[in-house]
Structure formats: C-alpha cells, structure tokens
Design an enzyme around this catalytic site. Sequence first.
Site, mmCIF file in Angstrom:
data_model
loop_
_atom_site.group_PDB
_atom_site.id
_atom_site.type_symbol
_atom_site.label_atom_id
_atom_site.label_comp_id
_atom_site.label_asym_id
_atom_site.label_seq_id
_atom_site.Cartn_x
_atom_site.Cartn_y
_atom_site.Cartn_z
ATOM 1 N N GLU A 49 22.587 54.162 -32.309
ATOM 2 C CA GLU A 49 23.319 52.934 -31.985
ATOM 3 C C GLU A 49 22.305 52.064 -31.248
ATOM 4 O O GLU A 49 21.769 52.480 -30.215
ATOM 5 C CB GLU A 49 24.520 53.282 -31.105
ATOM 6 C CG GLU A 49 25.547 52.190 -30.975
ATOM 7 C CD GLU A 49 26.255 51.843 -32.284
ATOM 8 O OE1 GLU A 49 26.812 50.745 -32.328
ATOM 9 O OE2 GLU A 49 26.241 52.627 -33.243
ATOM 10 N N ASP A 60 28.554 45.185 -21.076
ATOM 11 C CA ASP A 60 27.615 46.149 -20.518
ATOM 12 C C ASP A 60 27.491 46.050 -19.011
ATOM 13 O O ASP A 60 27.534 44.973 -18.435
ATOM 14 C CB ASP A 60 26.239 45.954 -21.167
ATOM 15 C CG ASP A 60 26.262 46.372 -22.619
ATOM 16 O OD1 ASP A 60 26.714 47.499 -22.865
ATOM 17 O OD2 ASP A 60 25.869 45.586 -23.482
ATOM 18 N N TYR A 175 34.824 53.498 -32.734
ATOM 19 C CA TYR A 175 34.276 53.625 -31.369
ATOM 20 C C TYR A 175 35.441 53.802 -30.401
ATOM 21 O O TYR A 175 36.155 52.858 -30.091
ATOM 22 C CB TYR A 175 33.462 52.375 -31.020
ATOM 23 C CG TYR A 175 32.540 52.539 -29.832
ATOM 24 C CD1 TYR A 175 33.014 52.965 -28.584
ATOM 25 C CD2 TYR A 175 31.183 52.272 -29.942
ATOM 26 C CE1 TYR A 175 32.163 53.119 -27.502
ATOM 27 C CE2 TYR A 175 30.318 52.412 -28.859
ATOM 28 C CZ TYR A 175 30.816 52.846 -27.652
ATOM 29 O OH TYR A 175 29.967 52.993 -26.576
#
Length: 268
Positions: A49, A60, A175
């Site tokens: 990934e 993030d 995911y």
Amino acid sequence: MERYENLFAQLNDRREGAFVPFVTLGDPGIEQSLKIIDTLIDAGADALELGVPFSDPLADGPTIQNANLRAFAAGVTPAQCFEMLALIREKHPTIPIGLLMYANLVFNNGIDAFYARCEQVGVDSVLVADVPVEESAPFRQAALRHNIAPIFICPPNADDDLLRQVASYGRGYTYLLSRSGVTGAENRGALPLHHLIEKLKEYHAAPALQGFGISSPEQVSAAVRAGAAGAISGSAIVKIIEKNLASPKQMLAELRSFVSAMKAASRA
C-alpha cells in the site's frame, strides 16, 4: 485486479492472512525508498500500500504527515512516483500494488488520465481517502475502465446501507478500519470487528484487510482470527524509517525484522 484475487486464493490455500505494509513513495528520498520497498517484499509483504506525497493528508496522523514532508523535501513529484511504480512493477511482477491517494492528486490531470497512468505502470488498486462512497461514482467508474480496483473504507460504525455499498462498489480488498480518527501506531486498533467482517462476507464484499493502529504481531493474528483476510500496517513501519534516517542500512535491517515478524503472525 487479478493479482489480489490470486493472492487471496493462494493465502486461503495456505490458511494464512495477508500482511500489507504502507509507506510513502519517495520517503526519505527516491533511491532509499526503492530499497525500502524491495526490503518489505523480501521480508514477506504479501501486497504493498503506497502513498503519493500530498501536502494536506487529512486521514493521516503526524507520523505519515512527516513522511510526506520528507518526500517533499527530497523534491519528489507525482510524476516521479509513477516512474518508481513502473520500476517496482518491473522488478516484482506478481505482488499487488495499491495506492492510497487524496482526491486533489487524482483530479490534477483529470480523473480518467490518472487511472490510465495507474494501469500503464501496473498499479492494481486505488483508495481515495477523502472521497466517501456516495461521491465515488466518477472515481470508481474510471478505475474499472482501466482495470484498477476501487478500494473503499469500512469504518467501525458502518450501518447496513454503507456495508452494502462498500460490498457492491469495492473490488480487490475492503479497507476495514480498526477505529475512527487518523492513522497512527500509538492509537492501537480496537478489536473485535467480527460482526462487520461477517456482514461484509454475507454481502460478498472484497476480502477485508484491517488497518489503522496495527503495530504488533499480536494485532495481526487477532485480525486474522476475527475473520479478516489480513492486516495493513503503516505508521509503525514509517516510524522505523523516521528513527533511522541517519543510518540507512540499520533502517533496512529493522524493517526486515519487523515485517518478517508481522508476516509470521499472519500464519497463526
């Protein structure tokens, strides 16, 4: 997309989960980044990934934000990232390669052109982190036109409608978020997620890989025991890069031992 299907079929036969590391392309520089990726694969990574450096990575935490900054400081551009991807694909023809992107980077030269370039260099999947399922039509349609698997995030609080949409539109893998919030090894992934995994299977979703806060072998084996097809680890890997910027050889050695321990746990 077939690379994911082949991978999951092989792992299924061997009764193992997938271990998938995440790194940012070009962190801490192009040459070392390519060595890092070779090391991850040699140490047992089942798929990759990869992030393309972006100025405002909303999903993030600080660890991966710093990785973006280091890649920017090294002058890494999206065009160079695609050159790196072509090199990685040439060297490793069978490993599934996924990109984790933000919409602005996809829009830059037009959505269709972006996915065409992905297909050209051998990318298998793209997850656009800041595009929710209900706004994903132009992205997933362009992805499928170019044989790229559109990846969708399934959050821990997903309702039945969202689970059905993720199952219907996603390809490659799903995911599965361990928890809400931003990425980071310090926020450990909370289990169990059995009920979500069971629902995703019931709706014939692509295999679930659990991510966010995965930083120990115990968490990998717990994810596999809960029924996930494997686990994705990003911040814990990027921290090893950050900690060893002054000693590139030590960095690769530590990455190798971390990945091989995480992969071993997927066989539990």
